[in-house]
Design a protein around this motif. Structure first.
Motif, PDB file in Angstrom:
ATOM      1  N   PHE A 121      -3.993  -4.187  -3.036  1.00  0.00           N
ATOM      2  CA  PHE A 121      -2.762  -3.421  -2.841  1.00  0.00           C
ATOM      3  C   PHE A 121      -1.561  -4.148  -3.457  1.00  0.00           C
ATOM      4  N   TYR A 169     -10.712   0.145  -7.001  1.00  0.00           N
ATOM      5  CA  TYR A 169     -11.104  -0.857  -6.013  1.00  0.00           C
ATOM      6  C   TYR A 169     -12.485  -0.471  -5.516  1.00  0.00           C
ATOM      7  N   ASP A 187     -11.941   1.106   8.385  1.00  0.00           N
ATOM      8  CA  ASP A 187     -12.051   0.348   7.147  1.00  0.00           C
ATOM      9  C   ASP A 187     -10.670  -0.151   6.722  1.00  0.00           C
ATOM     10  N   SER A 188     -10.624  -1.338   6.165  1.00  0.00           N
ATOM     11  CA  SER A 188      -9.344  -1.963   5.799  1.00  0.00           C
ATOM     12  C   SER A 188      -8.532  -1.127   4.816  1.00  0.00           C
ATOM     13  N   THR A 189      -9.220  -0.313   4.013  1.00  0.00           N
ATOM     14  CA  THR A 189      -8.507   0.522   3.040  1.00  0.00           C
ATOM     15  C   THR A 189      -7.796   1.700   3.702  1.00  0.00           C
ATOM     16  N   ASN A 190      -8.119   1.980   4.951  1.00  0.00           N
ATOM     17  CA  ASN A 190      -7.649   3.219   5.581  1.00  0.00           C
ATOM     18  C   ASN A 190      -6.196   3.150   6.047  1.00  0.00           C
ATOM     19  N   GLU A 235     -10.458  -7.769   4.356  1.00  0.00           N
ATOM     20  CA  GLU A 235      -9.027  -7.497   4.531  1.00  0.00           C
ATOM     21  C   GLU A 235      -8.201  -8.269   3.503  1.00  0.00           C
ATOM     22  N   THR A 284      -8.667  -6.642   0.075  1.00  0.00           N
ATOM     23  CA  THR A 284      -7.948  -5.368   0.067  1.00  0.00           C
ATOM     24  C   THR A 284      -6.443  -5.590  -0.063  1.00  0.00           C
ATOM     25  N   VAL A 301      -9.399   4.265  -4.668  1.00  0.00           N
ATOM     26  CA  VAL A 301      -9.748   3.279  -3.642  1.00  0.00           C
ATOM     27  C   VAL A 301     -11.042   3.692  -2.957  1.00  0.00           C
ATOM     28  N   HIS A 326       0.816  -1.216   0.000  1.00  0.00           N
ATOM     29  CA  HIS A 326       0.000   0.000   0.000  1.00  0.00           C
ATOM     30  C   HIS A 326       0.851   1.269   0.000  1.00  0.00           C
ATOM     31  N   VAL A 367     -13.798   3.238  -0.089  1.00  0.00           N
ATOM     32  CA  VAL A 367     -13.961   2.703   1.258  1.00  0.00           C
ATOM     33  C   VAL A 367     -15.057   1.648   1.254  1.00  0.00           C
ATOM     34  N   HIS A 379      -8.497   8.342  -2.193  1.00  0.00           N
ATOM     35  CA  HIS A 379      -9.346   7.574  -1.279  1.00  0.00           C
ATOM     36  C   HIS A 379     -10.726   8.209  -1.224  1.00  0.00           C
TER      37      HIS A 379
END
Length: 440
Positions: free
Chosen positions: A130, A72, A152-155, A123, A126, A143, A37, A145, A44
């Motif tokens: 990445f 994503y 959130d896993s993207t954060n 997760e 995600t 990306v 990542h 959310v 985002h």
């Protein structure tokens, strides 16, 4: 794993949530994968509604500007691979298999070492995303959310810019019962010194977002303040509107309809201008015009058939239902509007149906569908009884295919059939209708 199907079984077989929200597990997971990542340029995007449309507008603008754009998104509409795409094209089955095999040894290791167990389904997806984009498959990655923002896993990503499209009531059991509480979760994506573009928010959530941005020294660009958009005019399944901001005034046309879609386009355009400013490059108005005009988003007021006129829309929460009601009342009043609605039990089904009943000259049929992962459906019989004494006719037909056929039998050339509700429902209906109406 040797097949795509085995890879999907591995992914979908994982737990969906953990009891305690944290990014520690995700950070550890990515650390063991080499921190992919940290090797991408990202934007985002969070928000109750509008994330996907904003993302698709921005993707098309950036593509028109010559960039290769990774995305994503969730959930998928037809096939799982849609969640990880490049220039609008889902990645291949063999790439899903390769990526699943790439992350599985780390998943096994975390299963053995973490007290709460290893990564969740989201997760894992995600981390796959990445890992894929860290290999260099796109110039920039948009990306979306998954849920909320803060946890959130993207954060885990530090983007070039962020966006919060809207704040509304959805997922309250996780995000909170007030708009301020929900806004605090969405504001969790704001990073130090990373500019933030936001939609038109109510005063309480706006205060939360503005305070968070100020605390992080993040420049805030707000719809209605730093940039704006005119009320769109709809004509022949297109709409035109004007964007103003960043020293630009642009007349635009879009295939995505509704005031909210013009606002999503404005957020995307502003993100593009912010991105160009960060890269110290000149923004191309021609790319904005082309990108907005070309943007399409399946399942969002998407016309599937013209004879009869059939539209599908994933209005799966109350804010989306309100937007859809406004669009229908403002732009589609020629004939009768037949609605077929199905939503999940964890949504505000009664409120959604009551909102859709505000549409002029509407007739509503509640129905069911095969939910994924045994998700519970709303109680259509209960909602039907609660709506029974109101002006709009509300009936229950458990088979959505029969409901569609019965509506079509009643329709004339001025009428419209709208199928709406859960995105999972829309996915199933869309596949059926495209097959059923493939001659159109």
């Amino acid at each position: 794993m040797k097949t795509y199907e085995e890879a999907l079984a591995f992914i979908h077989g994982r737990t969906k949530f953990k009891k305690i929200p944290t990014l520690d597990r995700m950070n550890r997971f990515l650390e063991l994968l080499g921190n992919p990542h940290q090797k991408i340029q990202a934007i985002h995007i969070a928000g109750t509604n509008g994330k996907g449309s904003t993302l698709t507008y921005l993707r098309n603008i950036l593509q028109a500007d010559g960039y290769s754009v990774g995305t994503y998104t969730s959930p998928f509409l037809i096939k799982f691979n849609e969640r990880i795409s490049v220039d609008g094209q889902p990645i291949a089955d063999d790439e899903i298999l390769r990526l699943a095999n790439l992350v599985k040894p780390v998943v096994d290791q975390l299963d053995d070492t973490l007290p709460e167990g290893g990564p969740t389904e989201f997760e894992i997806i995600t981390a796959m995303m990445f890992s894929y984009f860290a290999e260099g498959h796109a110039d920039i990655v948009l990306v979306e959310v998954g849920l909320g923002g803060l946890y959130d896993s993207t954060n885990v990503v530090t983007p070039l810019a962020s966006a919060i499209t809207s704040i509304g009531y959805d997922h309250m059991q996780i995000l909170g019962n007030t708009l301020s509480e929900i806004a605090a979760q969405k504001a969790g994506i704001i990073k130090p010194n990373v500019p933030v573009v936001i939609g038109k928010l109510e005063s309480d959530p706006l205060k939360v977002i503005a305070k968070t941005a100020a605390n992080h020294d993040s420049q805030l660009f707000t719809l209605g303040k730093e940039f704006d958009v005119s009320t769109p005019k709809v004509d022949n399944w297109q709409q035109s509107f004007e964007y103003s901001g960043f020293d630009a005034d642009i007349q635009l046309t879009s295939q995505l309809l509704g005031d909210y879609q013009a606002q999503n386009a404005a957020i995307a355009i502003s993100l593009y201008f912010v991105y160009c400013k960060l890269l110290k490059k000149k923004a191309a108005i021609s790319s904005v015009l082309k990108g907005v005009a070309n943007a399409q988003w399946a399942g969002r007021f998407e016309r599937i058939s013209t004879n009869p006129t059939i539209v599908i829309d994933g209005a799966h929460n109350v804010p989306a239902a309100k937007q859809l009601t406004t669009l229908l009342n403002n732009s589609y009043s020629k004939g009768k509007i037949y609605m077929i609605i199905a939503v999940l039990a964890d949504k505000q089904a009664q409120e959604i149906v009551s909102e859709m009943a505000q549409v002029k000259n509407a007739e509503i049929t509640l129905t069911t569908f095969q939910t994924p992962m045994n998700r519970k459906l709303f109680d259509a019989n209960l909602v039907e009884k609660q709506e029974a004494n109101k002006k709009v006719a509300v009936t229950y037909q458990p088979d959505f295919k029969s409901a569609i056929m019965k509506a079509e039998e009643k329709m004339n050339s001025d009428d419209l059939l709208l199928v709406t509700g859960s995105l999972y429902f829309i996915s199933e209906v869309r596949a059926y209708l495209l097959k059923y109406h493939e001659q159109i």
